[in-house]
Design a protein around this motif. Structure first.
Motif, short mmCIF file in Angstrom:
data_model
loop_
_atom_site.label_atom_id
_atom_site.label_comp_id
_atom_site.label_asym_id
_atom_site.label_seq_id
_atom_site.Cartn_x
_atom_site.Cartn_y
_atom_site.Cartn_z
N ILE A 355 39.43 58.89 14.75
CA ILE A 355 40.54 59.60 14.10
C ILE A 355 41.87 59.19 14.72
O ILE A 355 42.84 58.91 14.01
N ASN A 356 41.89 59.14 16.05
CA ASN A 356 43.15 58.76 16.72
C ASN A 356 43.62 57.38 16.28
O ASN A 356 44.80 57.16 16.02
N LYS A 357 42.67 56.46 16.20
CA LYS A 357 43.00 55.10 15.79
C LYS A 357 43.53 55.09 14.34
O LYS A 357 44.53 54.44 14.03
N ALA A 358 42.84 55.85 13.49
CA ALA A 358 43.24 55.89 12.07
C ALA A 358 44.63 56.50 11.93
O ALA A 358 45.47 56.01 11.17
N ARG A 359 44.91 57.55 12.71
CA ARG A 359 46.22 58.19 12.64
C ARG A 359 47.32 57.23 13.14
O ARG A 359 48.37 57.10 12.55
N GLN A 360 46.97 56.53 14.23
CA GLN A 360 47.93 55.57 14.80
C GLN A 360 48.26 54.45 13.80
O GLN A 360 49.42 54.10 13.61
N ASN A 361 47.23 53.92 13.16
CA ASN A 361 47.44 52.86 12.15
C ASN A 361 48.29 53.36 10.99
O ASN A 361 49.16 52.65 10.49
N PHE A 362 48.01 54.60 10.59
CA PHE A 362 48.76 55.20 9.48
C PHE A 362 50.25 55.29 9.86
O PHE A 362 51.13 54.90 9.10
N ILE A 363 50.50 55.78 11.06
CA ILE A 363 51.89 55.96 11.50
C ILE A 363 52.60 54.61 11.63
O ILE A 363 53.74 54.46 11.19
N LEU A 364 51.90 53.63 12.21
CA LEU A 364 52.52 52.31 12.36
C LEU A 364 52.93 51.73 11.02
O LEU A 364 54.02 51.18 10.86
N ALA A 365 52.04 51.88 10.03
CA ALA A 365 52.35 51.34 8.69
C ALA A 365 53.53 52.09 8.08
O ALA A 365 54.44 51.48 7.53
N MET A 366 53.53 53.40 8.19
CA MET A 366 54.60 54.18 7.57
C MET A 366 55.94 53.97 8.30
O MET A 366 56.99 54.00 7.68
N ASN A 367 55.86 53.76 9.61
CA ASN A 367 57.10 53.51 10.36
C ASN A 367 57.76 52.20 9.93
O ASN A 367 58.96 52.03 10.08
N ASP A 368 56.95 51.27 9.43
CA ASP A 368 57.47 49.97 9.04
C ASP A 368 57.96 50.03 7.59
O ASP A 368 57.27 49.59 6.66
N ASP A 369 59.13 50.62 7.39
CA ASP A 369 59.74 50.72 6.06
C ASP A 369 58.77 51.36 5.04
O ASP A 369 58.67 50.91 3.91
N PHE A 370 58.06 52.39 5.49
CA PHE A 370 57.21 53.20 4.61
C PHE A 370 56.21 52.33 3.82
O PHE A 370 56.20 52.35 2.58
N ASN A 371 55.42 51.59 4.59
CA ASN A 371 54.46 50.66 3.97
C ASN A 371 53.21 51.43 3.51
O ASN A 371 52.17 51.43 4.17
N THR A 372 53.32 52.08 2.36
CA THR A 372 52.19 52.90 1.87
C THR A 372 50.94 52.07 1.54
O THR A 372 49.84 52.55 1.80
N PRO A 373 51.06 50.84 0.97
CA PRO A 373 49.81 50.12 0.69
C PRO A 373 48.99 49.86 1.96
O PRO A 373 47.77 50.00 1.96
N LEU A 374 49.69 49.53 3.05
CA LEU A 374 48.97 49.28 4.31
C LEU A 374 48.41 50.60 4.86
O LEU A 374 47.25 50.65 5.29
#
Ligand SMILES: [Zn+2]
Length: 475
Positions: A355-374
């Motif tokens: 879960i921690n990894k999944a949350r981290q990946n989600f945040i990293l993608a969203m932090n990068d100009d709101f990359n929702t597909p990633l």
């Protein structure tokens, strides 16, 4: 507070680290629809994309004030200050009053966008209710020498604003080399644009002003309303990429001449829409209204289809995309349903670290100009992994996973708080029955609802009504 968000700023043409003006409140203004018709897929793409950006900022701990207007006057059918007011034109065609038309389409907007799980704007101003503020604003521009009155209309003199063209790259030098077909003769420069337009005979939407009985231009409205609700300088201004020129460029010219301050710090624009590979346009006749699509598509499927593209890219809507999105959504619904059936207390996998990894990946993608597909692709991978390991998960871990989905759903808004029967897990006909029973319950038709429950029980499906929706179990 999340200080790692980067946003592509149309003004600088690059990604920039997002630094809010005030650490605990973000102010956003978004150009809303001109309400002379129903909302189409282009609007859906824009406002669903912006909804996720707003939700992500809220989820990251910021307070957000989100202003999105409804243009109800002054948007002409032609950009060069020619043509008719879009609202008046349609009202005449439909033989209704302009404000009756506007009210109808504003209420249709809320029907469509609430179905798509888009949060309502905090403030949704209408220019027709801000005429006094618009007149005052124009008077300041005239006094400061940025605007001039001529035969009852007022124009902005683009040569007086030295930064004209900074958003779109269409500077006056460049504009001179282009050819313009129609310009109003009274303008000092062909690029000048109208702030106030003298009403012609027969025009309905008009107000008294120091210059004439007339109505405001479209661009001045957004300058005035953003200034009124968010101040001279605010954080984010959003709009469609077709708004960059002239609408947003002209907003900058007006607002910055008015206040001497930078209007918005980040200019964000969403990409356009194609339908089955073709540009969507009224003339092609391939425009798709949201309410039409909702007749045979789940609104959440449409929402997910939009989020599978980056907000800045062009989206190609196709039946294939909707089917794929439906399957993606179903994979999540199905895992959420299966997690409810977990009974063992014994765990054989390290769920917390997944879960921690999944949350981290989600945040990293969203932090990068709101990359929702990633961000979504990480979520789909996580879902696959959970599904493959269902037998090794304990009851406590199942709850932990559900809590994670609900938390992420605060951003993506896929309605995961309601358990739905999974289409691909259950036979189509059984699924329809469950929906039918839900409808009956909503109507308080208990007899039909109980009848369907008994019928399903005979087929080995047990239903349980909970606060978060209906749960089902195969017996
Ligand atoms: Zn606008």
């Amino acid at each position: 507070m999340n200080d790692q968000i980067s946003i592509y700023n149309t003004l600088s043409r690059k990604k920039e680290r997002f630094i809010p003006k005030s650490p605990d409140e973000i102010k956003m203004y978004v150009c809303g629809p001109t309400v002379y018709d129903f909302s189409h897929l282009g609007h859906a793409k824009g406002y669903v994309s912006l909804d996720v950006i707003r939700r992500y900022l809220l989820w990251s701990g910021f307070k957000v004030t989100y202003v999105q207007n409804f243009t109800d006057v002054g948007h002409l059918t032609d950009d060069a200050d020619e043509g008719e007011d879009k609202i008046e034109k349609r009202a005449k065609e439909s033989k209704v009053g302009p404000m009756e038309l506007v009210d109808k389409f504003i209420s249709a907007y809320f029907n469509d966008f609430r179905a798509l799980n888009v949060l309502d704007p905090d403030i949704a101003p209408r220019p027709s209710e801000h005429i006094k503020e618009i007149i005052d604003f124009i008077e300041v521009l005239i006094k400061k020498g940025f605007a001039y009155e001529i035969i009852g209309s007022v124009y902005f003199d683009v040569t007086k604003f030295k930064d004209y063209g900074k958003l779109s790259g269409r500077t006056l030098e460049k504009a001179k080399t282009g050819t313009r077909i129609e310009v109003r003769d009274e303008k000092r420069n062909p690029e000048d644009f109208a702030l106030w337009i003298k009403a012609e005979t027969g025009h309905i939407l008009k107000w008294d002003s120091p210059w004439s009985v007339g109505y405001p231009g479209w661009h001045i409205e957004c300058s005035v309303m953003s200034q009124k609700y968010l101040g001279n300088n605010f954080d984010i201004h959003g709009g469609g990429s077709d708004n960059i020129f002239p609408h947003n460029e002209d907003e900058i010219a007006q607002s910055e001449s008015f206040s001497g301050e930078k209007m918005a710090n980040y200019w964000l624009h969403w990409g356009m829409v194609k339908i089955e590979g073709e540009k969507m346009s009224k003339s092609k006749g391939n425009s798709k209204f949201i309410f039409n699509l909702l007749e045979n598509h789940d609104p959440i499927v449409i929402r997910l289809a939009i989020l599978k593209s980056h907000y800045r890219s062009i989206i190609n809507f196709s039946e294939k995309l909707f089917t794929e999105s439906e399957k993606n959504l179903d994979s999540i619904y199905s895992v959420l349903a299966l997690l409810q059936e977990v009974e063992t207390e014994k765990s054989q996998v390290e769920i917390s670290s997944w879960i921690n990894k999944a949350r981290q990946n989600f945040i990293l993608a969203m932090n990068d100009d709101f990359n929702t597909p990633l961000a979504l692709s990480h979520l789909f991978d996580f879902t696959k992994k959970i599904k493959a390991n269902l037998e090794k998960i304990s009851v406590t871990q199942a709850l932990e996973i559900q809590a994670f989905y609900l938390d992420i759903d605060g951003v993506i808004g896929l309605g995961l708080d309601k358990v739905r029967p999974s289409k691909y897990e259950l036979d189509e006909c059984l699924r329809e029955k469950i929906y039918e029973r839900e409808d009956a319950r909503k109507r308080k038709d208990w007899q039909t609802a109980d009848g369907i429950r008994d019928e399903l029980l005979k087929k080995g499906i047990e239903l349980e009504d909970t606060a978060s929706g209906v749960k089902y179990k195969k017996l």
